[in-house]
Design a protein around this motif. Structure first.
Motif, PDB file in Angstrom:
ATOM      1  N   ILE A 125       0.886  -1.048  -0.284  1.00 33.80           N
ATOM      2  CA  ILE A 125      -0.153   0.238  -0.045  1.00 33.80           C
ATOM      3  C   ILE A 125       0.803   1.241  -0.322  1.00 33.80           C
ATOM      4  O   ILE A 125       0.680   2.073  -0.515  1.00 33.80           O
ATOM      5  N   ARG A 126       1.872   0.918   0.950  1.00 34.62           N
ATOM      6  CA  ARG A 126       2.325   2.125   0.729  1.00 34.62           C
ATOM      7  C   ARG A 126       3.297   2.358  -0.294  1.00 34.62           C
ATOM      8  O   ARG A 126       3.515   3.818  -0.952  1.00 34.62           O
ATOM      9  N   TYR A 127       3.261   1.653  -1.015  1.00 31.09           N
ATOM     10  CA  TYR A 127       4.737   1.802  -2.571  1.00 31.09           C
ATOM     11  C   TYR A 127       3.195   2.444  -3.358  1.00 31.09           C
ATOM     12  O   TYR A 127       3.533   3.322  -4.741  1.00 31.09           O
ATOM     13  N   MET A 128       1.894   1.670  -3.173  1.00 39.06           N
ATOM     14  CA  MET A 128       1.003   2.127  -4.027  1.00 39.06           C
ATOM     15  C   MET A 128       1.098   3.725  -4.040  1.00 39.06           C
ATOM     16  O   MET A 128       0.709   4.071  -5.325  1.00 39.06           O
ATOM     17  N   PHE A 129       0.507   3.844  -2.627  1.00 43.34           N
ATOM     18  CA  PHE A 129       0.446   5.594  -2.956  1.00 43.34           C
ATOM     19  C   PHE A 129       1.501   6.200  -2.100  1.00 43.34           C
ATOM     20  O   PHE A 129       0.981   6.776  -1.894  1.00 43.34           O
ATOM     21  N   GLY A 130       2.911   5.467  -2.979  1.00 36.53           N
ATOM     22  CA  GLY A 130       3.833   6.915  -2.740  1.00 36.53           C
ATOM     23  C   GLY A 130       3.201   8.221  -3.511  1.00 36.53           C
ATOM     24  O   GLY A 130       5.362   8.124  -4.022  1.00 36.53           O
ATOM     25  N   GLY A 131       2.957   8.940  -3.748  1.00 41.53           N
ATOM     26  CA  GLY A 131       3.098  10.275  -4.227  1.00 41.53           C
ATOM     27  C   GLY A 131       2.952  11.086  -2.481  1.00 41.53           C
ATOM     28  O   GLY A 131       3.444  12.289  -2.886  1.00 41.53           O
ATOM     29  N   GLN A 132       3.690  10.386  -1.704  1.00 37.66           N
ATOM     30  CA  GLN A 132       3.917  11.073  -0.750  1.00 37.66           C
ATOM     31  C   GLN A 132       4.757  12.208  -1.129  1.00 37.66           C
ATOM     32  O   GLN A 132       6.211  12.135  -1.812  1.00 37.66           O
ATOM     33  N   GLY A 133       5.095  13.933  -0.699  1.00 35.98           N
ATOM     34  CA  GLY A 133       4.789  15.136  -1.208  1.00 35.98           C
ATOM     35  C   GLY A 133       4.792  15.560  -2.212  1.00 35.98           C
ATOM     36  O   GLY A 133       5.686  16.442  -2.935  1.00 35.98           O
ATOM     37  N   LYS A 134       4.455  14.777  -2.730  1.00 34.23           N
ATOM     38  CA  LYS A 134       3.583  15.033  -4.285  1.00 34.23           C
ATOM     39  C   LYS A 134       2.259  15.411  -4.362  1.00 34.23           C
ATOM     40  O   LYS A 134       2.243  16.408  -5.111  1.00 34.23           O
ATOM     41  N   VAL A 135       1.490  14.947  -3.959  1.00 39.99           N
ATOM     42  CA  VAL A 135      -0.120  15.006  -3.483  1.00 39.99           C
ATOM     43  C   VAL A 135      -0.755  15.428  -3.179  1.00 39.99           C
ATOM     44  O   VAL A 135       0.141  14.881  -1.490  1.00 39.99           O
ATOM     45  N   HIS A 136      -1.595  16.684  -2.294  1.00 42.87           N
ATOM     46  CA  HIS A 136      -1.640  17.269  -1.639  1.00 42.87           C
ATOM     47  C   HIS A 136      -2.941  17.424  -1.384  1.00 42.87           C
ATOM     48  O   HIS A 136      -4.108  17.649  -2.307  1.00 42.87           O
ATOM     49  N   MET A 137      -4.078  17.293  -0.339  1.00 39.78           N
ATOM     50  CA  MET A 137      -4.885  17.390  -0.910  1.00 39.78           C
ATOM     51  C   MET A 137      -5.828  18.955   1.059  1.00 39.78           C
ATOM     52  O   MET A 137      -5.166  18.334   1.911  1.00 39.78           O
ATOM     53  N   VAL A 138      -6.775  19.542   0.321  1.00 38.72           N
ATOM     54  CA  VAL A 138      -7.473  20.398   1.847  1.00 38.72           C
ATOM     55  C   VAL A 138      -8.377  19.954   1.314  1.00 38.72           C
ATOM     56  O   VAL A 138      -9.616  20.262  -0.428  1.00 38.72           O
ATOM     57  N   THR A 139      -9.659  19.811   2.496  1.00 39.98           N
ATOM     58  CA  THR A 139     -10.879  19.215   2.186  1.00 39.98           C
ATOM     59  C   THR A 139     -11.404  20.531   2.958  1.00 39.98           C
ATOM     60  O   THR A 139     -10.892  21.007   4.298  1.00 39.98           O
ATOM     61  N   ILE A 140     -12.154  21.713   2.144  1.00 38.28           N
ATOM     62  CA  ILE A 140     -13.293  23.415   2.435  1.00 38.28           C
ATOM     63  C   ILE A 140     -14.295  22.283   3.879  1.00 38.28           C
ATOM     64  O   ILE A 140     -14.601  21.836   3.514  1.00 38.28           O
ATOM     65  N   LYS A 141     -14.019  22.721   4.214  1.00 36.65           N
ATOM     66  CA  LYS A 141     -14.935  22.642   5.695  1.00 36.65           C
ATOM     67  C   LYS A 141     -16.397  23.055   5.748  1.00 36.65           C
ATOM     68  O   LYS A 141     -16.818  23.674   5.120  1.00 36.65           O
ATOM     69  N   ARG A 142     -17.896  22.174   5.451  1.00 35.87           N
ATOM     70  CA  ARG A 142     -18.782  22.684   5.227  1.00 35.87           C
ATOM     71  C   ARG A 142     -19.391  24.105   5.888  1.00 35.87           C
ATOM     72  O   ARG A 142     -18.957  24.223   7.341  1.00 35.87           O
TER      73      ARG A 142
END
Length: 173
Positions: free
Chosen positions: A21-38
């Motif tokens: 899973i860590r290998y598959m989701f290896g986008g660390q440092g390259k993919v970021h997300m923010v969820t805007i609170k309702r």
């Protein structure tokens, strides 16, 4: 096989799966997300609440899978960091996501079935509220594209030609 050996094999398998899973989701440092609170204020807000998160095995379970894989594919194709902003509110109407400069209040319930017009009055799903609280605060961000996959709860008003027009307006705005 003894119970202790069985547990050892099971734990090895768990760790192997975690490594995959860590290998598959290896986008660390390259993919970021923010969820805007309702937030659904009646007037446009200047700030929104949300916390940027790096892609990690700890954060990923709370992310939208669709957004994550979209961002991961963009990152791999473009070789640039990708930030995803998630603004979502289930059960909302398209009018909630548009500013009052686009659709005046008196035009909102035009053509809506009588029993549904009351949904627009005095509740969190009131017109413009999600624009005011979740979109207006981020409208100055440098955004290169949109992925809209939230269905609007008034799509079933299939006899109202204004729905398609309003959705198109939202996308083009």
């Amino acid at each position: 096989m003894h119970f202790a050996d069985f547990i050892g094999v099971c734990m090895d398998e768990v760790f192997n799966q975690m490594a995959k899973i860590r290998y598959m989701f290896g986008g660390q440092g390259k993919v970021h997300m923010v969820t805007i609170k309702r937030a659904t204020p009646t007037e446009p807000a200047e700030e929104a609440s949300g916390l940027w998160q790096d892609c990690s095995i700890e954060n990923l379970p709370s992310w939208s899978a669709v957004l994550y894989f979209f961002a991961k594919n963009l990152n791999e194709a473009l070789d640039v960091p990708v930030g995803i902003i998630s603004c979502a509110y289930s059960g909302s109407e398209v009018e909630c996501w548009l500013p009052d400069t686009i659709i005046p209040e008196d035009a909102l319930s035009a053509g809506a079935p009588e029993d549904l017009k009351s949904r627009f009055v005095g509740n969190v799903h009131a017109p413009h509220n999600m624009w005011n609280g979740m979109i207006n605060p981020i409208k100055g961000y440098n955004i290169s594209g949109f992925l809209w996959y939230q269905g609007c709860s008034n799509t079933f008003w299939h006899l109202i030609p204004s729905y398609g027009e309003r959705l198109t307006t939202m996308i083009n705005f």
